[in-house]
Scaffold this motif. Structure first.
Motif, PDB file in Angstrom:
ATOM      1  N   VAL A  91       0.875  -1.161  -0.172  1.00 53.22           N
ATOM      2  CA  VAL A  91       0.036   0.073   0.039  1.00 53.22           C
ATOM      3  C   VAL A  91       0.960   1.127   0.030  1.00 53.22           C
ATOM      4  O   VAL A  91       0.699   2.399  -0.570  1.00 53.22           O
ATOM      5  N   ARG A  92       1.740   1.236   0.675  1.00 52.43           N
ATOM      6  CA  ARG A  92       2.710   2.404   0.841  1.00 52.43           C
ATOM      7  C   ARG A  92       3.530   2.579  -0.551  1.00 52.43           C
ATOM      8  O   ARG A  92       3.658   3.777  -1.197  1.00 52.43           O
ATOM      9  N   SER A  93       3.965   1.619  -1.139  1.00 56.89           N
ATOM     10  CA  SER A  93       4.815   1.480  -2.470  1.00 56.89           C
ATOM     11  C   SER A  93       3.786   2.081  -3.545  1.00 56.89           C
ATOM     12  O   SER A  93       4.124   2.680  -4.345  1.00 56.89           O
ATOM     13  N   PHE A  94       2.667   1.669  -3.303  1.00 60.87           N
ATOM     14  CA  PHE A  94       1.492   2.018  -4.550  1.00 60.87           C
ATOM     15  C   PHE A  94       1.272   3.429  -4.313  1.00 60.87           C
ATOM     16  O   PHE A  94       1.096   4.002  -5.402  1.00 60.87           O
ATOM     17  N   ARG A  95       1.099   3.856  -3.221  1.00 56.91           N
ATOM     18  CA  ARG A  95       0.851   5.338  -2.952  1.00 56.91           C
ATOM     19  C   ARG A  95       1.832   6.252  -3.485  1.00 56.91           C
ATOM     20  O   ARG A  95       1.927   7.192  -4.061  1.00 56.91           O
ATOM     21  N   ALA A  96       3.464   5.536  -3.333  1.00 56.75           N
ATOM     22  CA  ALA A  96       4.487   6.415  -3.839  1.00 56.75           C
ATOM     23  C   ALA A  96       4.405   6.210  -5.295  1.00 56.75           C
ATOM     24  O   ALA A  96       4.769   7.241  -6.125  1.00 56.75           O
ATOM     25  N   LYS A  97       3.955   5.139  -6.019  1.00 57.31           N
ATOM     26  CA  LYS A  97       4.144   5.081  -7.217  1.00 57.31           C
ATOM     27  C   LYS A  97       3.073   6.109  -8.022  1.00 57.31           C
ATOM     28  O   LYS A  97       3.263   6.611  -9.053  1.00 57.31           O
ATOM     29  N   ILE A  98       2.018   6.371  -7.406  1.00 56.77           N
ATOM     30  CA  ILE A  98       1.202   7.476  -7.789  1.00 56.77           C
ATOM     31  C   ILE A  98       1.559   8.766  -7.837  1.00 56.77           C
ATOM     32  O   ILE A  98       1.568   9.475  -8.596  1.00 56.77           O
ATOM     33  N   LEU A  99       2.338   8.925  -6.557  1.00 55.49           N
ATOM     34  CA  LEU A  99       2.888  10.368  -6.391  1.00 55.49           C
ATOM     35  C   LEU A  99       3.946  10.439  -7.320  1.00 55.49           C
ATOM     36  O   LEU A  99       4.277  11.835  -7.913  1.00 55.49           O
ATOM     37  N   ASN A 100       4.736   9.573  -7.935  1.00 51.90           N
ATOM     38  CA  ASN A 100       5.704   9.769  -8.731  1.00 51.90           C
ATOM     39  C   ASN A 100       5.350   9.456 -10.076  1.00 51.90           C
ATOM     40  O   ASN A 100       6.194   9.333 -11.004  1.00 51.90           O
ATOM     41  N   GLN A 101       4.136   9.275 -10.452  1.00 47.23           N
ATOM     42  CA  GLN A 101       3.427   8.784 -11.684  1.00 47.23           C
ATOM     43  C   GLN A 101       4.107   7.580 -12.269  1.00 47.23           C
ATOM     44  O   GLN A 101       4.177   7.785 -13.632  1.00 47.23           O
ATOM     45  N   THR A 102       4.139   6.743 -11.679  1.00 46.78           N
ATOM     46  CA  THR A 102       4.765   5.327 -12.066  1.00 46.78           C
ATOM     47  C   THR A 102       3.843   4.338 -11.710  1.00 46.78           C
ATOM     48  O   THR A 102       4.043   3.130 -12.033  1.00 46.78           O
ATOM     49  N   ASP A 103       2.501   4.761 -11.416  1.00 46.94           N
ATOM     50  CA  ASP A 103       1.626   3.602 -11.163  1.00 46.94           C
ATOM     51  C   ASP A 103       0.914   3.348 -12.694  1.00 46.94           C
ATOM     52  O   ASP A 103       1.288   3.934 -13.592  1.00 46.94           O
ATOM     53  N   PRO A 104       0.325   2.007 -12.735  1.00 45.43           N
ATOM     54  CA  PRO A 104      -0.334   1.473 -14.072  1.00 45.43           C
ATOM     55  C   PRO A 104      -0.982   2.306 -14.811  1.00 45.43           C
ATOM     56  O   PRO A 104      -0.646   2.312 -16.214  1.00 45.43           O
ATOM     57  N   LEU A 105      -1.852   3.191 -14.436  1.00 44.71           N
ATOM     58  CA  LEU A 105      -2.446   4.033 -15.096  1.00 44.71           C
ATOM     59  C   LEU A 105      -1.712   5.137 -15.722  1.00 44.71           C
ATOM     60  O   LEU A 105      -2.081   5.649 -16.868  1.00 44.71           O
ATOM     61  N   ALA A 106      -0.841   5.810 -14.718  1.00 39.76           N
ATOM     62  CA  ALA A 106       0.222   6.631 -15.239  1.00 39.76           C
ATOM     63  C   ALA A 106       0.925   6.304 -16.513  1.00 39.76           C
ATOM     64  O   ALA A 106       1.264   6.936 -17.591  1.00 39.76           O
ATOM     65  N   MET A 107       1.350   4.982 -16.161  1.00 39.72           N
ATOM     66  CA  MET A 107       2.370   4.476 -17.231  1.00 39.72           C
ATOM     67  C   MET A 107       1.631   4.306 -18.451  1.00 39.72           C
ATOM     68  O   MET A 107       2.035   4.609 -19.606  1.00 39.72           O
ATOM     69  N   LEU A 108       0.352   3.883 -18.444  1.00 34.58           N
ATOM     70  CA  LEU A 108      -0.655   3.620 -19.414  1.00 34.58           C
ATOM     71  C   LEU A 108      -0.777   4.906 -20.287  1.00 34.58           C
ATOM     72  O   LEU A 108      -0.680   5.232 -21.611  1.00 34.58           O
ATOM     73  N   ARG A 109      -0.970   6.111 -19.646  1.00 35.93           N
ATOM     74  CA  ARG A 109      -1.098   7.415 -20.083  1.00 35.93           C
ATOM     75  C   ARG A 109       0.158   7.820 -20.994  1.00 35.93           C
ATOM     76  O   ARG A 109       0.231   8.528 -21.808  1.00 35.93           O
ATOM     77  N   LYS A 110       1.072   7.635 -20.329  1.00 31.12           N
ATOM     78  CA  LYS A 110       2.323   8.047 -20.772  1.00 31.12           C
ATOM     79  C   LYS A 110       2.803   7.237 -22.118  1.00 31.12           C
ATOM     80  O   LYS A 110       3.268   7.808 -23.119  1.00 31.12           O
ATOM     81  N   GLN A 111       2.611   6.163 -22.163  1.00 31.33           N
ATOM     82  CA  GLN A 111       2.651   5.428 -23.188  1.00 31.33           C
ATOM     83  C   GLN A 111       1.952   5.526 -24.350  1.00 31.33           C
ATOM     84  O   GLN A 111       2.249   5.888 -25.544  1.00 31.33           O
ATOM     85  N   SER A 112       0.777   6.104 -23.955  1.00 27.73           N
ATOM     86  CA  SER A 112      -0.307   6.522 -25.094  1.00 27.73           C
ATOM     87  C   SER A 112       0.077   7.840 -25.663  1.00 27.73           C
ATOM     88  O   SER A 112      -0.187   8.188 -26.750  1.00 27.73           O
ATOM     89  N   ALA A 113       0.731   8.714 -24.849  1.00 22.29           N
ATOM     90  CA  ALA A 113       1.158   9.913 -25.386  1.00 22.29           C
ATOM     91  C   ALA A 113       2.332   9.956 -26.187  1.00 22.29           C
ATOM     92  O   ALA A 113       2.758  10.775 -27.072  1.00 22.29           O
ATOM     93  N   GLN A 114       2.931   8.989 -26.063  1.00 27.36           N
ATOM     94  CA  GLN A 114       4.287   8.645 -26.884  1.00 27.36           C
ATOM     95  C   GLN A 114       3.969   8.516 -28.270  1.00 27.36           C
ATOM     96  O   GLN A 114       3.018   7.780 -28.857  1.00 27.36           O
ATOM     97  N   PRO A 115       4.951   9.193 -29.209  1.00 27.91           N
ATOM     98  CA  PRO A 115       4.416   8.705 -30.980  1.00 27.91           C
ATOM     99  C   PRO A 115       4.657   7.288 -31.288  1.00 27.91           C
ATOM    100  O   PRO A 115       5.468   6.505 -30.390  1.00 27.91           O
ATOM    101  N   ARG A 116       3.709   7.076 -31.925  1.00 32.16           N
ATOM    102  CA  ARG A 116       3.691   5.530 -32.485  1.00 32.16           C
ATOM    103  C   ARG A 116       4.838   5.385 -33.563  1.00 32.16           C
ATOM    104  O   ARG A 116       5.114   4.126 -33.965  1.00 32.16           O
ATOM    105  N   PHE A 117       5.242   6.247 -34.200  1.00 31.99           N
ATOM    106  CA  PHE A 117       6.126   6.135 -35.247  1.00 31.99           C
ATOM    107  C   PHE A 117       7.661   6.285 -34.807  1.00 31.99           C
ATOM    108  O   PHE A 117       8.030   6.781 -33.765  1.00 31.99           O
ATOM    109  N   SER A 118       8.709   5.784 -35.683  1.00 25.00           N
ATOM    110  CA  SER A 118       9.900   5.911 -35.238  1.00 25.00           C
ATOM    111  C   SER A 118      10.478   7.087 -35.168  1.00 25.00           C
ATOM    112  O   SER A 118      10.083   8.498 -35.885  1.00 25.00           O
TER     113      SER A 118
END
Length: 160
Positions: A91-118
């Motif tokens: 629970v502590r580490s998951f809260r830290a992940k959210i604060l550092n934006q490394t939680d699963p939903l943040a990672m999915l948003r970051k990946q979606s924001a990256q360009p799909r092309f080379s």
């Protein structure tokens, strides 16, 4: 009386408050963690494919919510350890992940924001000429009269 249950409850409350800050107050008064889990449910297909540890985090977060519900709603639940130090650490580490934006939903948003092309630069292509069909000019009165006279002249020549 076990201190682990109290410590877990306090840590979960901090995580839940953070999730409520992210999602806002729900109309049906759901826990913030429940809203986070519902968001993960909605994005489960993309998340399981694109985010490492998605399923593990989802299952552990759901388990932590179940422990919290057990502690909050069961009689005498605080007298017997129903959680472990590992649950508290998650629970502590998951809260830290959210604060550092490394939680699963943040990672999915970051990946979606990256360009799909080379990202390697591509050679510039020369502009291709634009081909257009020639525009037909409208035939004026002079053209119609000339065509009519030619037809008449042909008919007269044929009859003679």
């Amino acid at each position: 009386m076990s201190y682990l249950n109290y410590e877990f409850f306090d840590e979960f409350k901090a995580l839940d408050n953070l999730c409520r800050d992210i999602y806002g107050e729900s109309a049906d008064n759901k826990l913030g963690v429940t809203l986070y889990l519902e968001d993960m449910d909605k994005k489960a297909y993309r998340g399981t494919i694109n985010v490492s540890g998605w399923v593990s985090d989802y299952n552990r977060l759901k388990s932590a919510r179940n422990i919290r519900n057990e502690l909050a709603h069961s009689r005498n639940s605080m007298t017997v350890d129903i959680c472990s130090q590992e649950d508290i650490d998650f629970v502590r580490s998951f809260r830290a992940k959210i604060l550092n934006q490394t939680d699963p939903l943040a990672m999915l948003r970051k990946q979606s924001a990256q360009p799909r092309f080379s990202t390697t630069p591509q050679p510039k292509r020369q502009p291709q000429p634009i081909y257009t069909t020639p525009v037909k000019k409208p035939v004026g009165c002079f053209g119609i009269v000339a065509a009519f006279l030619i037809v008449i002249a042909c008919i007269i020549a044929f009859l003679l």
